[in-house]
Design a protein around this motif. Structure first.
Motif: not given
Length: 411
Positions: A275-300
């Motif tokens: 049996p396998v249990t998958v526990v999702p994690g916070i992906s660095s693709s979103i969290s690391v830019p966010g931690a550096a002050g960069i939003p991966v999306t931004h209105r406009g």
């Protein structure tokens, strides 16, 4: 009604399909209704108005909304009532009706006038923690909430344990981008139950120090250009330990299924009937830019973002990325595992039409104490990586959002 002189008697109410009345559609109802809905109660809300969130519950059919003020007789045949209006006179009338009808009644405005109190409640893995003050004169909601939070956190992180059936098989746990506080509560709990942890280098290493001495930690680090444990060996280690009846956690950086080879491991385990249990994690693709002050999306600025692997150069026949399509996108491009290939990647993007002055940010060791950010453009990023000594792991962000951050020092 005189103030209570004795502590409340704790009890769990089973309200499934039982008539429950909520009087008042304001903030108190908005907080309390989700738990009543989760308990399966047959809920009628009596209020001339409601918050947008409460109205959405009525629109979804989760509650029945009677759009008027409370009237005598509204509590007939009910089992439980929550009185939560700003009208003291109406609250007194409803409370009196509940008393006559021997209906448990909670009041948001006057706990001493109620026949029941709502505890500070938390839930984790099938356990409900409910905290009430033992003294009527000491009903500080902040204190009971703090005790509740401490107990729930202790159960989640394994500080407080109880005999229970462990999760069978292997848990593929996404550890997040590096900061140990960014692992999910479920991932931390499974780590606390583990007999064996097979850990990646990019996983949250600080969590390994918290493991008890008996836990076997296996290094599955895939250090670029250095020693590495081939994937087949990792799969076999997972299988062998699981077949010995041990609780096994495969601790990965980020998310198991985002360039983490999690599916390969899940397939290998499934082939062996494990049996396998998958526990999702916070992906660095979103969290690391966010931690550096960069939003991966931004209105406009950016209405989409795309995540690609850069571990294979664009001119490599093994590459599965359509770099010409990436160059045509107007949103944000996030590149993982691409530090040593970024020069060729930038070259390909420019060749396919991406402006050479497109902003680029490289965030090394994101979310950790050694995080640093280096900025460049597509035209200069290849040279910048060399001159600034940028090393993996680093997340690369390409696009106008690079210049949208409020602070270059955000972490």
């Amino acid at each position: 009604m005189p103030a209570a002189q004795h502590p409340a008697y704790p009890v769990g109410l089973r309200l499934t399909d039982r008539k429950t009345i909520v009087i008042g559609g304001g903030q108190v109802a908005q907080r309390r209704l989700p738990a009543l809905i989760a308990a399966g109660a047959d809920i009628t809300l009596i209020s001339p108005s409601a918050t947008p969130s409460v109205e959405a519950m009525a629109d979804a059919g989760e509650i029945t909304w009677v759009r008027r003020r409370y009237e005598e007789g509204d509590l007939a045949d009910s089992w439980y009532v929550l009185v939560a209006t700003a009208d003291r006179a109406a609250n007194d009338l409803a409370s009196a009706e509940a008393e006559r009808g021997r209906i448990w009644c909670v009041r948001s405005d006057d706990a001493d006038a109620a026949t029941a109190w709502t505890p500070a409640t938390g839930r984790t893995e099938g356990v409900t923690v409910a905290v009430l003050s033992s003294e009527a004169a000491d009903r500080d909601p902040r204190r009971t909430a703090a005790v509740r939070d401490a107990l729930v956190e202790a159960l989640r992180d394994g500080t407080v344990t109880a005999d229970r059936t462990r999760t069978p098989g292997v848990a593929l746990v996404g550890g997040g981008p590096g900061d140990p506080d960014l692992i999910t509560v479920r991932g931390r709990r499974l780590l606390a139950e583990a007999d064996v942890v097979i850990a990646d280098r990019l996983g949250p290493r600080d969590l390994l120090d918290e493991l008890p001495p008996h836990v076997e930690v296996i290094d599955a680090a895939k250090i670029p250009y250095g020693r590495q444990m081939v994937q087949e060996a990792i799969n076999q280690a997972l299988i062998d330990h699981a077949k010995q009846g041990k609780a096994v956690v495969r601790l990965k950086g980020g998310d198991p299924y985002v360039f983490g080879r999690g599916m390969e491991e899940a397939q290998a385990l499934a082939a062996e009937g494990i049996p396998v249990t998958v526990v999702p994690g916070i992906s660095s693709s979103i969290s690391v830019p966010g931690a550096a002050g960069i939003p991966v999306t931004h209105r406009g600025v950016a209405h989409e973002f795309t995540v690609v692997s850069g571990h294979v150069a664009p001119d490599d026949e093994r590459s599965l990325v359509d770099w010409s399509a990436m160059a045509r996108l107007t949103g944000t491009l996030v590149i993982l595992m691409g530090v040593d290939k970024i020069g060729k990647i930038a070259e390909a993007l420019i060749t396919h039409g991406k402006p050479a002055d497109t902003p680029v940010a490289l965030i090394q060791e994101g979310t950790t104490a050694t995080q640093r950010r280096v900025d460049a453009t597509l035209a200069t990023v290849g040279e910048t990586v060399v001159s600034e000594g940028v090393k993996p792991p680093a997340v690369i962000v390409v696009g106008a959002v690079v210049h949208e951050n409020p602070s270059r020092n955000q972490r």
